[in-house]
Design a protein around this motif. Structure first.
Motif, PDB file in Angstrom:
ATOM      1  N   GLU A 133       0.838  -1.186   0.000  1.00 20.64           N
ATOM      2  CA  GLU A 133       0.000   0.000   0.000  1.00 20.64           C
ATOM      3  C   GLU A 133       0.878   1.242   0.000  1.00 20.64           C
ATOM      4  O   GLU A 133       1.951   1.259   0.609  1.00 20.64           O
ATOM      5  N   GLU A 134       0.401   2.284  -0.647  1.00 21.52           N
ATOM      6  CA  GLU A 134       0.989   3.593  -0.436  1.00 21.52           C
ATOM      7  C   GLU A 134       0.280   4.255   0.744  1.00 21.52           C
ATOM      8  O   GLU A 134      -0.855   3.929   1.078  1.00 21.52           O
ATOM      9  N   HIS A 157      -3.999   3.571  -3.116  1.00 16.69           N
ATOM     10  CA  HIS A 157      -2.940   3.354  -4.094  1.00 16.69           C
ATOM     11  C   HIS A 157      -2.053   2.211  -3.618  1.00 16.69           C
ATOM     12  O   HIS A 157      -1.764   2.085  -2.422  1.00 16.69           O
ATOM     13  N   SER A 159       1.690   0.064  -4.617  1.00 17.05           N
ATOM     14  CA  SER A 159       2.919  -0.012  -5.402  1.00 17.05           C
ATOM     15  C   SER A 159       3.053  -1.421  -5.964  1.00 17.05           C
ATOM     16  O   SER A 159       2.995  -2.398  -5.213  1.00 17.05           O
ATOM     17  N   GLN A 162       6.665  -2.905 -12.079  1.00 11.40           N
ATOM     18  CA  GLN A 162       6.321  -2.491 -13.439  1.00 11.40           C
ATOM     19  C   GLN A 162       6.466  -3.624 -14.446  1.00 11.40           C
ATOM     20  O   GLN A 162       6.045  -3.492 -15.595  1.00 11.40           O
ATOM     21  N   ASP A 218      -4.660   3.314 -13.417  1.00 13.36           N
ATOM     22  CA  ASP A 218      -4.253   4.718 -13.463  1.00 13.36           C
ATOM     23  C   ASP A 218      -5.516   5.563 -13.338  1.00 13.36           C
ATOM     24  O   ASP A 218      -6.222   5.802 -14.316  1.00 13.36           O
ATOM     25  N   THR A 368       6.805   9.330 -11.488  1.00  8.19           N
ATOM     26  CA  THR A 368       6.424   9.225 -10.075  1.00  8.19           C
ATOM     27  C   THR A 368       5.182   8.369  -9.869  1.00  8.19           C
ATOM     28  O   THR A 368       4.916   7.932  -8.753  1.00  8.19           O
ATOM     29  N   VAL A 369       4.426   8.131 -10.930  1.00  9.61           N
ATOM     30  CA  VAL A 369       3.192   7.346 -10.824  1.00  9.61           C
ATOM     31  C   VAL A 369       3.369   5.953 -11.399  1.00  9.61           C
ATOM     32  O   VAL A 369       2.594   5.038 -11.110  1.00  9.61           O
ATOM     33  N   THR A 372       2.297   2.243  -9.969  1.00 11.23           N
ATOM     34  CA  THR A 372       1.184   2.446  -9.037  1.00 11.23           C
ATOM     35  C   THR A 372      -0.089   1.872  -9.649  1.00 11.23           C
ATOM     36  O   THR A 372      -0.368   2.098 -10.827  1.00 11.23           O
ATOM     37  N   SER A 374      -4.209   1.694  -8.544  1.00 17.21           N
ATOM     38  CA  SER A 374      -5.095   2.307  -7.562  1.00 17.21           C
ATOM     39  C   SER A 374      -6.530   1.859  -7.751  1.00 17.21           C
ATOM     40  O   SER A 374      -6.928   1.421  -8.839  1.00 17.21           O
TER      41      SER A 374
END
Length: 955
Positions: A133-134, A157, A159, A162, A218, A368-369, A372, A374
């Motif tokens: 979790e963020e 959000h 993490s 990728q 996103d 930065t995203v 992520t 969400s």
């Protein structure tokens, strides 16, 4: 202080329910151990919002996480998805504080709560990170209310890596397979299904326990067209040039005007079109240039009906069509550099006086995203999700079904061929069509009666119109005697003029708003109507009682639950739909997505209570998490009869299946038909035949194989004459479907017994082959068959990817190909590329006209060398629930590639009517000895089997 910390660790490890206050530092969260987990409360912390974070251990591999703000006055949501009988099967687990974390550890999973922020992360049994979790902040919980219901808008959000593939989330029609970096709206809408379960190639899943409309992935807001710097056709800054022409004389310009927004997605948007223009007779072009303030990959999101073509920099990017009342969607990826202009031309031919076109866009994902994922839900009591892990993606799906319910086995006849049409208007039409199948010896088990079998005004009564269906009981009886089953369309909709309206209204079982709004449907003169409330237990019972009286007692076998979103009226906006839906248990905003779940529940529970040992089959246009436990299959809604829609079905269906919901189908041939096919030219006629042939080839490898659509009629003999390549192809596809019945029905048994998955993305079986992560035009049918539909006209080959980690045999010829390569595979008119994985065992049964025509006394067993193999043949009585009491049999086949020995195990279990003896004709396929179903098969050995194990050395 060291002694205080030891006291704290002892308290949480050894069961003291509440850590003494003196053992907690001033800014330290309060920790309470419960019987099944732990609660951590943050109040006045400098590093965390005020919140309570609860971890609940369900099994060694499932942890339930809930985070709520302190001091709120929000009632909890009803739990509709999680089974009432949820069994907690966790072994020993421990709690300990380590550095700034509280660690909860099971035998297979570790969850850590940050004692600074309250964020939770998860590690596998080896301590490797899975998901984090963020940190929650002020935007996580935003107070809101609707219809007297106070709730929070919820955002969380996570993490993610990728490099992992992310799948599931229901059924979506944009051709997207891997949702890494994409935006998905979880919403019930015609052709869209929202299931809030995410599945990762890193062998975990998130069941987002929320019933409201949710954005996932996103979740940054999509931007309107005007967020670009726009230039007109003449180069003027600020807009595109919109030109409205006469579609029959495009040189005649009716109107030209600047437009910087193209957002005509709903009926309520129609007044913004020019008053002086008749859309039904117009051709509209939008021309100019786009310039973005961002560099990177942009995604243009289109909503459309009618004909749409899009050119970017003079290159045609899309050419699509949808009928006006059912808008479709697609995404267009566009690499742009900040400040650089791109020419754009959109040509739109509306299809009727009410047509729809909308464009929004997704900015490039900033660094930065990236990484992520969400969830953003309109309503809930807090962040609420179940984290599930396993040794494989299939294990994770098993955890999802542990939470939400096991999928019953569909009746065996459901795995035969289904013929439907919009619609059979009389019983004579339906019966004569059925008998034409029998006359032509085209295998079939199921006929489908679509809507409007009732009198025009009597929608919701479930009464047959006696003028067109004078003897429905006799019709059903004659179909049964000729080995057909009948599914019938049942809408959760009731007209105000219906004979049952007063009964439902007076009992408080209806949503009254649509009646008071005087919103009319499109039938005849138009009738005001509304939907019943399946969230009301008595209404569910009353709806089933009506179905039972009017339909089930006449012998109807299966239920087609149409418009189960609920689709209160096509093309009204979502807010208007929410205003109509008034669930008995709370607000429509909080429970919007759960309507189809409760609708299916009422039918399933009603039939099982009425007739406990007759298998239920439900086909529904909308679907939610847990609905698999109600014997529900989904179909993909009112798609168009176009090649692009066929292609989009592949990723849509596979992601639906990877949502843990195993039974899916579509209208083979597509539903909505262009007018050019109504009275076709010779060229259009041949395209129509080829399109349907290819669609049947694809449909034969789905959990449910069903043809359906608007005129032209969809039966094989109405599509093409006998002897035509299309006719031959459709017959071959149906015949192969029946020969594969031992394989397919065994997969269905595996769904029930082992939480298996029939329709599989390539990444499920090859998660370490990065080439598989984004493949959205191929899939695995069961563990062995690699299916590659043909979705372009006029081609006789297509590129396929053969995953690395296995070798592959051509199913038809037996020719061997190594894995890890792209292959230009042959795709003649009558066949699609079909490959078998090395280390596979595939049983083929006899040719059949219907599923229970004869038992599979002889099975041809194809054994594919190159790796060890196993397969379990599952059999039962086919139509009842005796298998739930263990009345079924399994025969395990294992093959050792090193020794070339096939082991046929002892038969386990029994059931009434089980074959005592049978013959297995074994076909041994090796790279140097290719054999396929279309070749002259050489049986390697023959085994006469009476239930006792045998070991056979294959030669």
């Amino acid at each position: 202080m060291m002694n205080m910390k030891l006291a704290f660790v002892a308290a949480i490890c050894f069961g003291n329910p509440l850590v003494p206050a003196m053992a907690i530092a001033e800014d330290h969260p309060q920790i309470t151990r419960t019987a099944t987990g732990v609660s951590v409360t943050f109040s006045g912390s400098a590093t965390a919002i005020d919140q309570e974070v609860t971890l609940d251990v369900i099994t060694d591999r499932i942890i339930h996480v809930v985070a709520k703000p302190l001091g709120g006055h929000v009632a909890p949501s009803e739990s509709l998805v999680i089974v009432d009988s949820l069994r907690r099967t966790a072994g020993p687990w421990t709690l300990e504080e380590a550095s700034d974390y509280l660690r909860l550890k099971t035998a297979a999973l570790t969850a850590r709560v940050s004692l600074l922020s309250g964020a939770v992360d998860f590690l596998d049994g080896r301590g490797q990170p899975l998901l984090a979790e963020e940190r929650r902040d002020a935007t996580t919980f935003e107070s809101d209310a609707y219809d007297g219901d106070a709730f929070y808008r919820i955002r969380q959000h996570f993490s993610v890596s990728q490099t992992e593939g992310l799948y599931g989330l229901g059924q979506h029609q944009k051709g997207v397979m891997n949702y890494q970096g994409r935006q998905v709206t979880l919403l019930q809408y015609n052709t869209m299904i929202g299931v809030p379960f995410l599945l990762s190639t890193n062998n975990y899943g998130i069941l987002w326990h929320n019933y409201s409309i949710t954005k996932a992935g996103d979740i940054r807001p999509l931007l309107p067209l005007s967020a670009f710097r726009l230039y007109s056709k003449e180069g003027q800054r600020g807009w595109l040039t919109a030109t409205y022409r006469d579609k029959d004389d495009p040189e005649t310009i009716r109107l030209s005007r600047p437009e910087s927004e193209i957002d005509y997605r709903y009926l309520s948007d129609q007044p913004r079109f020019p008053d002086s223009v008749n859309l039904a007779s117009s051709l509209v072009t939008y021309e100019g240039q786009l310039e973005s303030p961002y560099s990177g990959l942009h995604r243009l999101h289109f909503t459309y009906s009618g004909y749409v073509k899009v050119w970017v920099d003079d290159q045609l990017q899309e050419d699509r069509w949808r009928e006006s009342w059912n808008a479709g969607s697609f995404e267009l990826a566009l690499a742009m550099e900040a400040g650089h202009r791109h020419d754009i031309r959109i040509e739109w031919l509306p299809d009727g006086s009410q047509s729809y076109l909308g464009i929004a866009w997704q900015r490039p994902i900033p660094d930065t995203v990236k990484g992520t994922f969400s969830f953003d839900s309109e309503a809930g009591a807090g962040v609420d999700y179940y984290f599930v892990t396993g040794d494989s993606m299939e294990d994770v799906i098993g955890g999802y079904r542990h939470l939400t319910g096991r999928a019953p086995i569909m009746p065996r006849w459901a795995f035969g061929f289904w013929q439907s049409r919009e619609r059979y208007k009389t019983q004579a039409d339906l019966e004569s069509t059925a008998m034409e199948f029998r006359r032509r010896k085209i295998p079939i088990d199921n006929m489908v009666q679509d809507w409007s079998y009732w009198r025009e005004h009597d929608w919701g009564s479930h009464d047959f119109d006696p003028a067109r269906f004078p003897d429905p009981e006799g019709m059903v009886d004659r179909l049964h005697k000729n080995h057909f089953h009948l599914m019938i369309s049942v809408w959760p909709k009731i007209n105000e003029a219906s004979s049952v309206y007063t009964r439902f209204r007076d009992n408080g079982w209806l949503y009254p708003r649509n009646i008071y709004d005087r919103r009319k449907d499109w039938i005849g003169k138009g009738y005001t109507s509304t939907f019943y409330d399946p969230f009301n237990a008595r209404a569910r019972m009353g709806f089933w009682e009506l179905m039972n009286e009017k339909l089930y007692q006449k012998g109807i076998d299966a239920w087609w639950m149409d418009a189960s979103e609920p689709d209160v009226h096509s093309n009204i906006n979502i807010d208007a739909r929410k205003s109509v839906m008034q669930p008995a248990i709370g607000s429509s905003v909080r429970y919007y997505n759960a309507f189809p779940l409760e609708n299916a529940r009422g039918i399933y529970e009603g039939q099982r209570d009425t007739d406990p040992n007759q298998r239920v089959f439900i086909l529904t246009r909308s679907y939610f998490a847990g609905q698999q436990r109600y014997a529900a299959a989904a179909w993909s809604g009112d798609i168009s009869s176009r090649w692009h829609d066929m292609k989009d079905q592949i990723a849509a269906g596979v992601n639906f299946s990877m949502s843990g919901t195993p039974y899916w189908t579509m209208d083979a041939g597509g539903f909505l038909v262009e007018r050019r096919f109504h009275n076709p030219s010779a060229e259009d006629q041949e395209e129509w035949r080829e399109l349907n042939a290819r669609w049947y080839q694809y449909g034969a490898f789905l959990p449910i194989f069903r043809a359906h659509g608007q005129f032209p009629y969809r039966e094989p003999f109405n599509i093409a004459p006998e002897g035509h390549l299309a006719y031959n192809s459709m017959r071959y596809s149906i015949g192969l479907r029946y020969r594969l019945l031992p394989y397919t029905y065994s997969l269905a048994g595996g769904i029930y017994l082992y939480n298996a998955t029939m329709l599989r993305g390539l990444a499920m079986d090859f998660p370490h082959d990065t080439q598989t992560l984004n493949v959205g035009d191929q899939f695995l049918f069961g563990p062995s068959l690699l299916v590659s539909p043909v979705t372009q006209p006029g081609v006789t080959s297509r590129e396929v990817y053969l995953p690395q980690g296995a070798g592959w045999y051509d199913f038809y010829s037996g020719e061997y190909h190594r894995g890890g390569q792209r292959l230009a595979a042959a795709a003649p008119y009558e066949r699609i590329p079909l490959f078998v994985k090395t280390g596979s065992i595939i049983p083929l049964g006899p040719e059949l006209q219907y599923t229970d025509e004869k038992p599979a006394r002889e099975i041809t067993l194809f054994v594919y060398a190159g790796a060890d193999a196993s397969f379990e043949l599952y059999e039962d009585e086919g139509t009842n629930y005796n298998y739930e009491q263990g009345k079924f049999s399994t025969i395990a086949f294992t093959y050792q590639d090193g020794t070339g020995v096939l082991h046929i195990g002892n038969r386990k279990g029994s059931f009434e009517g089980m074959l005592a003896r049978r013959i297995f004709r074994i076909v041994y396929v090796q790279p140097e000895r290719p054999q396929g179903v279309d070749t002259s098969i050489s049986t390697t050995q023959t085994a006469t089997y009476s239930g006792k194990e045998q070991r056979i050395k294959l030669k």
